[in-house]
Design a protein around this motif. Structure first.
Motif, PDB file in Angstrom:
ATOM      1  N   LYS A  90       0.830  -1.247   0.176  1.00 52.26           N
ATOM      2  CA  LYS A  90       0.126  -0.039   0.077  1.00 52.26           C
ATOM      3  C   LYS A  90       0.897   1.234  -0.096  1.00 52.26           C
ATOM      4  O   LYS A  90       0.420   2.345  -0.738  1.00 52.26           O
ATOM      5  CB  LYS A  90      -0.941  -0.061   1.242  1.00 52.26           C
ATOM      6  CG  LYS A  90      -1.789   1.334   1.484  1.00 52.26           C
ATOM      7  CD  LYS A  90      -2.510   0.914   2.524  1.00 52.26           C
ATOM      8  CE  LYS A  90      -3.593   2.163   3.123  1.00 52.26           C
ATOM      9  NZ  LYS A  90      -2.800   3.335   3.376  1.00 52.26           N
ATOM     10  N   ASP A  91       1.814   1.274   0.831  1.00 51.72           N
ATOM     11  CA  ASP A  91       2.813   2.532   0.707  1.00 51.72           C
ATOM     12  C   ASP A  91       3.465   2.718  -0.359  1.00 51.72           C
ATOM     13  O   ASP A  91       3.729   3.919  -0.896  1.00 51.72           O
ATOM     14  CB  ASP A  91       3.881   2.132   1.981  1.00 51.72           C
ATOM     15  CG  ASP A  91       3.113   2.380   3.340  1.00 51.72           C
ATOM     16  OD1 ASP A  91       2.122   2.879   3.660  1.00 51.72           O
ATOM     17  OD2 ASP A  91       3.812   1.865   4.415  1.00 51.72           O
ATOM     18  N   GLU A  92       4.016   1.735  -1.083  1.00 54.20           N
ATOM     19  CA  GLU A  92       4.591   1.804  -2.207  1.00 54.20           C
ATOM     20  C   GLU A  92       3.797   2.394  -3.463  1.00 54.20           C
ATOM     21  O   GLU A  92       4.182   3.195  -4.043  1.00 54.20           O
ATOM     22  CB  GLU A  92       5.309   0.511  -2.724  1.00 54.20           C
ATOM     23  CG  GLU A  92       6.304   0.490  -3.814  1.00 54.20           C
ATOM     24  CD  GLU A  92       7.535   1.017  -3.652  1.00 54.20           C
ATOM     25  OE1 GLU A  92       8.071   1.561  -4.602  1.00 54.20           O
ATOM     26  OE2 GLU A  92       7.724   0.996  -2.418  1.00 54.20           O
ATOM     27  N   LEU A  93       2.518   1.988  -3.539  1.00 59.85           N
ATOM     28  CA  LEU A  93       1.651   2.150  -4.397  1.00 59.85           C
ATOM     29  C   LEU A  93       0.917   3.796  -4.035  1.00 59.85           C
ATOM     30  O   LEU A  93       0.969   4.357  -5.054  1.00 59.85           O
ATOM     31  CB  LEU A  93       0.342   1.314  -4.641  1.00 59.85           C
ATOM     32  CG  LEU A  93       0.658   0.117  -5.223  1.00 59.85           C
ATOM     33  CD1 LEU A  93      -0.500  -0.842  -5.276  1.00 59.85           C
ATOM     34  CD2 LEU A  93       1.155   0.223  -6.741  1.00 59.85           C
ATOM     35  N   GLU A  94       1.069   4.117  -3.121  1.00 55.90           N
ATOM     36  CA  GLU A  94       0.665   5.518  -2.513  1.00 55.90           C
ATOM     37  C   GLU A  94       1.424   6.240  -3.191  1.00 55.90           C
ATOM     38  O   GLU A  94       1.479   7.476  -3.476  1.00 55.90           O
ATOM     39  CB  GLU A  94       0.383   5.652  -1.168  1.00 55.90           C
ATOM     40  CG  GLU A  94      -1.160   5.022  -0.802  1.00 55.90           C
ATOM     41  CD  GLU A  94      -1.561   5.296   0.969  1.00 55.90           C
ATOM     42  OE1 GLU A  94      -2.536   5.099   1.217  1.00 55.90           O
ATOM     43  OE2 GLU A  94      -0.651   5.318   1.552  1.00 55.90           O
ATOM     44  N   GLY A 153     -10.279  -1.143   1.357  1.00 58.32           N
ATOM     45  CA  GLY A 153     -11.374  -1.680   0.329  1.00 58.32           C
ATOM     46  C   GLY A 153     -10.845  -1.808  -1.064  1.00 58.32           C
ATOM     47  O   GLY A 153     -11.492  -2.632  -1.948  1.00 58.32           O
ATOM     48  N   ARG A 154      -9.992  -1.032  -1.550  1.00 51.68           N
ATOM     49  CA  ARG A 154      -9.453  -1.244  -3.004  1.00 51.68           C
ATOM     50  C   ARG A 154      -8.281  -2.223  -2.991  1.00 51.68           C
ATOM     51  O   ARG A 154      -8.248  -3.071  -4.004  1.00 51.68           O
ATOM     52  CB  ARG A 154      -8.860   0.256  -3.371  1.00 51.68           C
ATOM     53  CG  ARG A 154      -8.432   0.073  -4.825  1.00 51.68           C
ATOM     54  CD  ARG A 154      -8.092   1.555  -5.332  1.00 51.68           C
ATOM     55  NE  ARG A 154      -7.770   1.414  -6.700  1.00 51.68           N
ATOM     56  CZ  ARG A 154      -6.875   2.282  -7.470  1.00 51.68           C
ATOM     57  NH1 ARG A 154      -6.570   3.431  -6.812  1.00 51.68           N
ATOM     58  NH2 ARG A 154      -6.627   2.118  -8.602  1.00 51.68           N
ATOM     59  N   LEU A 155      -7.473  -2.055  -2.049  1.00 56.78           N
ATOM     60  CA  LEU A 155      -6.325  -2.881  -1.894  1.00 56.78           C
ATOM     61  C   LEU A 155      -6.408  -4.406  -1.892  1.00 56.78           C
ATOM     62  O   LEU A 155      -6.095  -5.101  -2.705  1.00 56.78           O
ATOM     63  CB  LEU A 155      -5.330  -2.418  -0.808  1.00 56.78           C
ATOM     64  CG  LEU A 155      -3.884  -3.091  -0.629  1.00 56.78           C
ATOM     65  CD1 LEU A 155      -3.133  -3.024  -1.847  1.00 56.78           C
ATOM     66  CD2 LEU A 155      -3.191  -2.747   0.687  1.00 56.78           C
ATOM     67  N   TYR A 156      -7.011  -4.646  -0.642  1.00 57.31           N
ATOM     68  CA  TYR A 156      -7.135  -6.302  -0.415  1.00 57.31           C
ATOM     69  C   TYR A 156      -8.211  -7.150  -1.337  1.00 57.31           C
ATOM     70  O   TYR A 156      -7.669  -8.345  -1.702  1.00 57.31           O
ATOM     71  CB  TYR A 156      -7.427  -6.530   1.063  1.00 57.31           C
ATOM     72  CG  TYR A 156      -6.452  -6.050   1.870  1.00 57.31           C
ATOM     73  CD1 TYR A 156      -5.301  -6.777   2.129  1.00 57.31           C
ATOM     74  CD2 TYR A 156      -6.481  -4.587   2.833  1.00 57.31           C
ATOM     75  CE1 TYR A 156      -4.065  -6.358   2.696  1.00 57.31           C
ATOM     76  CE2 TYR A 156      -5.246  -4.379   3.360  1.00 57.31           C
ATOM     77  CZ  TYR A 156      -4.186  -5.238   3.484  1.00 57.31           C
ATOM     78  OH  TYR A 156      -3.022  -4.802   4.430  1.00 57.31           O
ATOM     79  N   PRO A 157      -9.136  -6.357  -1.769  1.00 53.96           N
ATOM     80  CA  PRO A 157     -10.027  -7.326  -2.622  1.00 53.96           C
ATOM     81  C   PRO A 157      -9.123  -7.653  -3.951  1.00 53.96           C
ATOM     82  O   PRO A 157      -9.163  -8.780  -4.770  1.00 53.96           O
ATOM     83  CB  PRO A 157     -11.261  -6.558  -3.334  1.00 53.96           C
ATOM     84  CG  PRO A 157     -11.394  -5.600  -1.936  1.00 53.96           C
ATOM     85  CD  PRO A 157      -9.964  -5.448  -1.422  1.00 53.96           C
TER      86      PRO A 157
END
Length: 92
Positions: A27-31, A41-45
């Motif tokens: 998540k940190d890398e993509l942010e 809700g976007r990341l984990y699914p």
């Protein structure tokens, strides 16, 4: 890989480029790349979709933390994508 969204493809690339990252590291890398917040809700699914498609393997670091790694298939898909891109992009 043709059936992945751009976000899913970016997830796969980030996972392949790190050693067994956990969800928050991904998540940190993509942010940082997108320069915007990415909610759970976007990341984990989307991570689950990559696991379901056999592109990513999911393991447990501890009771609360999952780790992810590119599967052999995921790595092959990245390599095939790179070859396809190289047909159209000449960086020399």
């Amino acid at each position: 890989m043709y059936d992945l969204t751009g976000f899913q493809r970016d997830l796969l690339y980030v996972i392949a480029g790190q050693d067994d990252p956990h969800g928050l590291a991904i998540k940190d890398e993509l942010e940082a790349y997108y320069e915007t917040k990415i909610n759970h809700g976007r990341l984990y699914p989307n991570l689950d979709t990559l696991v379901d498609k056999g592109l990513v393997e999911k393991g447990q670091k501890d009771r609360r933390t999952n780790v992810y790694s590119a599967s052999r298939r995921g790595t092959r898909e990245i390599e095939a994508r790179r070859e396809w891109e190289n047909q159209y992009i000449d960086l020399d």
